[in-house]
Scaffold this motif. Structure first.
Motif, mmCIF file in Angstrom:
data_model
loop_
_atom_site.group_PDB
_atom_site.id
_atom_site.type_symbol
_atom_site.label_atom_id
_atom_site.label_comp_id
_atom_site.label_asym_id
_atom_site.label_seq_id
_atom_site.Cartn_x
_atom_site.Cartn_y
_atom_site.Cartn_z
ATOM 1 N N GLY A 105 -4.715 6.937 11.801
ATOM 2 C CA GLY A 105 -3.711 6.329 12.665
ATOM 3 C C GLY A 105 -2.317 6.585 12.146
ATOM 4 N N ILE A 106 -1.445 5.609 12.329
ATOM 5 C CA ILE A 106 -0.044 5.740 11.937
ATOM 6 C C ILE A 106 0.083 5.395 10.457
ATOM 7 N N THR A 107 0.401 6.400 9.639
ATOM 8 C CA THR A 107 0.403 6.212 8.184
ATOM 9 C C THR A 107 1.452 5.197 7.742
ATOM 10 N N SER A 108 2.589 5.141 8.427
ATOM 11 C CA SER A 108 3.623 4.186 8.039
ATOM 12 C C SER A 108 3.146 2.748 8.248
ATOM 13 N N ASP A 109 2.353 2.505 9.297
ATOM 14 C CA ASP A 109 1.736 1.185 9.477
ATOM 15 C C ASP A 109 0.742 0.909 8.351
ATOM 16 N N ALA A 110 -0.004 1.939 7.983
ATOM 17 C CA ALA A 110 -1.020 1.782 6.934
ATOM 18 C C ALA A 110 -0.387 1.406 5.603
ATOM 19 N N ASN A 111 0.792 1.953 5.304
ATOM 20 C CA ASN A 111 1.434 1.680 4.014
ATOM 21 C C ASN A 111 1.689 0.186 3.823
ATOM 22 N N ILE A 112 2.102 -0.495 4.900
ATOM 23 C CA ILE A 112 2.344 -1.940 4.820
ATOM 24 C C ILE A 112 1.052 -2.680 4.486
ATOM 25 N N LEU A 113 -0.026 -2.325 5.185
ATOM 26 C CA LEU A 113 -1.303 -3.019 4.985
ATOM 27 C C LEU A 113 -1.916 -2.683 3.627
ATOM 28 N N ILE A 114 -1.762 -1.439 3.180
ATOM 29 C CA ILE A 114 -2.310 -1.053 1.867
ATOM 30 C C ILE A 114 -1.610 -1.830 0.762
ATOM 31 N N ASN A 115 -0.311 -2.041 0.917
ATOM 32 C CA ASN A 115 0.421 -2.839 -0.066
ATOM 33 C C ASN A 115 -0.133 -4.265 -0.113
ATOM 34 N N LYS A 116 -0.450 -4.831 1.059
ATOM 35 C CA LYS A 116 -1.046 -6.170 1.106
ATOM 36 C C LYS A 116 -2.422 -6.178 0.450
ATOM 37 N N LEU A 117 -3.213 -5.127 0.690
ATOM 38 C CA LEU A 117 -4.533 -5.029 0.067
ATOM 39 C C LEU A 117 -4.423 -5.017 -1.447
ATOM 40 N N ARG A 118 -3.499 -4.219 -1.962
ATOM 41 C CA ARG A 118 -3.345 -4.103 -3.413
ATOM 42 C C ARG A 118 -2.876 -5.412 -4.027
ATOM 43 N N ILE A 119 -1.943 -6.083 -3.359
ATOM 44 C CA ILE A 119 -1.444 -7.368 -3.877
ATOM 45 C C ILE A 119 -2.553 -8.415 -3.874
ATOM 46 N N SER A 120 -3.331 -8.476 -2.769
ATOM 47 C CA SER A 120 -4.428 -9.445 -2.695
ATOM 48 C C SER A 120 -5.454 -9.202 -3.793
ATOM 49 N N ALA A 121 -5.818 -7.922 -4.029
ATOM 50 C CA ALA A 121 -6.802 -7.585 -5.060
ATOM 51 C C ALA A 121 -6.281 -7.946 -6.449
ATOM 52 N N ALA A 122 -4.993 -7.653 -6.698
ATOM 53 C CA ALA A 122 -4.421 -7.950 -8.017
ATOM 54 C C ALA A 122 -4.298 -9.458 -8.244
ATOM 55 N N GLN A 123 -3.922 -10.215 -7.209
ATOM 56 C CA GLN A 123 -3.815 -11.667 -7.349
ATOM 57 C C GLN A 123 -5.166 -12.305 -7.638
ATOM 58 N N HIS A 124 -6.227 -11.756 -7.017
ATOM 59 C CA HIS A 124 -7.570 -12.293 -7.249
ATOM 60 C C HIS A 124 -7.993 -12.068 -8.704
ATOM 61 N N VAL A 125 -7.708 -10.883 -9.228
ATOM 62 C CA VAL A 125 -8.041 -10.596 -10.628
ATOM 63 C C VAL A 125 -7.251 -11.514 -11.559
ATOM 64 N N TYR A 126 -5.967 -11.713 -11.253
ATOM 65 C CA TYR A 126 -5.114 -12.577 -12.093
ATOM 66 C C TYR A 126 -5.615 -14.021 -12.073
ATOM 67 N N THR A 127 -6.050 -14.487 -10.906
ATOM 68 C CA THR A 127 -6.460 -15.888 -10.768
ATOM 69 C C THR A 127 -7.853 -16.143 -11.319
ATOM 70 N N TYR A 128 -8.798 -15.238 -11.012
ATOM 71 C CA TYR A 128 -10.210 -15.501 -11.328
ATOM 72 C C TYR A 128 -10.763 -14.625 -12.445
ATOM 73 N N GLY A 129 -10.006 -13.633 -12.877
ATOM 74 C CA GLY A 129 -10.459 -12.791 -13.982
ATOM 75 C C GLY A 129 -11.573 -11.842 -13.630
ATOM 76 N N GLU A 130 -11.773 -11.565 -12.339
ATOM 77 C CA GLU A 130 -12.787 -10.610 -11.907
ATOM 78 C C GLU A 130 -12.329 -9.910 -10.636
ATOM 79 N N SER A 131 -12.942 -8.767 -10.353
ATOM 80 C CA SER A 131 -12.550 -7.990 -9.176
ATOM 81 C C SER A 131 -12.872 -8.743 -7.892
ATOM 82 N N MET A 132 -12.040 -8.568 -6.879
ATOM 83 C CA MET A 132 -12.211 -9.264 -5.607
ATOM 84 C C MET A 132 -13.408 -8.706 -4.846
#
Length: 284
Positions: free
Chosen positions: A111-138
């Motif tokens: 699809g539209i890669t520029s739209d994807a960049n916004i969502l991929i950034n959200k995916l990465r932040i969510s995954a990193a926050q989960h590791v920081y909070t729970y100490g394991e991969s999301m």
């Protein structure tokens, strides 16, 4: 004639709403013209109960390069066709189809890669926050659900445009092992053992239904992915310049890792898949 005129009621004798319609016939357009009004906003249902702007966003996905995902026994393979190719392009700094989320998950984009960049950034932040909070991969499904909630919100509130992008998300977690998910602009997601999005996706899915089997090893999954791309891409000789391959795999030591395939590996896979296509044509 004078008697008929006397019997005919004047517009002033009619109810207010009827008078407005009688004086303005454009308030009662034909049904087909009325239906066309409903494709301008994402928040307005058509008389058939459809959201046309969301459907149009899904159509944008079908114009993107072919993107394929295959689930194996100890691996998940994703591959995509790049539309932007040039020998002057710095491949080390440019990604069009495959994006790493964390050490256990990555995604393919159509699809539209520029739209994807916004969502991929959200995916990465969510995954990193989960590791920081729970100490394991999301967990993979939890991550997919979170991004689909965002996508769905953009179809429900006025003034927002749906994200014109679909993802194939591949990953591993301890609870459910290797997984492959598909998301679309409406916010729906589904789990698959083999799936294709982008151009010629119907042909690709037909091949996957015929050739996919339980317990695929990494090499078999890669060969099936290459076969699907060979038969669905418009390019005469698909190679590493036009393709990206990535895999989440379990190594011999039992460790799970993500890696992108090198150009030499991709070129060999596509070269090995090409003669099989010729054999199929001769057989047919």
């Amino acid at each position: 004639s004078s008697r008929l005129k006397a019997q005919a009621p004047s517009t002033l004798d009619l109810p207010l709403c009827t008078r407005a319609c009688a004086s303005s016939p454009e308030l009662h357009p034909p049904l087909a013209a009325m239906a066309r009004r409903y494709d301008s906003r994402t928040t307005t249902f058509s008389p058939e109960g459809r959201l046309y702007q969301v459907e149009y966003a899904m159509e944008a996905i079908n114009l993107a390069g072919a993107t394929v995902g295959v689930l194996g026994k100890d691996c998940v393979v994703l591959a995509g066709e790049k539309k932007t190719t040039s020998k002057l392009l710095d491949q080390g700094k440019q990604h069009e189809k495959l994006f790493k989320i964390d050490d256990y998950m990555f995604c393919a984009v159509a699809g539209i890669t520029s739209d994807a960049n916004i969502l991929i950034n959200k995916l990465r932040i969510s995954a990193a926050q989960h590791v920081y909070t729970y100490g394991e991969s999301m967990p993979v499904e939890q991550l997919v659900t979170s991004i689909c909630d965002v996508k769905q919100g953009y179809t429900q509130f006025g003034g927002l445009r749906p994200f014109g992008v679909s993802f194939l998300v591949a990953g591993y977690d301890a609870a459910h092992g290797f997984q492959l998910y598909h998301t679309d602009p409406s916010g729906n997601f589904s789990g698959w053992k083999g799936y294709a999005i982008g151009m010629n996706n119907n042909t690709a899915q037909q091949i996957l239904r015929q050739d996919w089997k339980e317990g695929l090893k990494l090499q078999e999954a890669l060969e099936l992915t290459a076969k699907v791309l060979t038969k669905t891409m418009d390019a005469a000789n698909p190679n590493a310049e036009k393709l990206e391959f990535g895999v989440v795999e379990k190594t011999e030591s039992g460790k799970v890792r993500f890696r992108m395939l090198r150009d030499e590996e991709v070129n060999k896979l596509m070269a090995d898949a090409a003669p099989k296509e010729g054999d199929d044509q001769q057989a047919s």
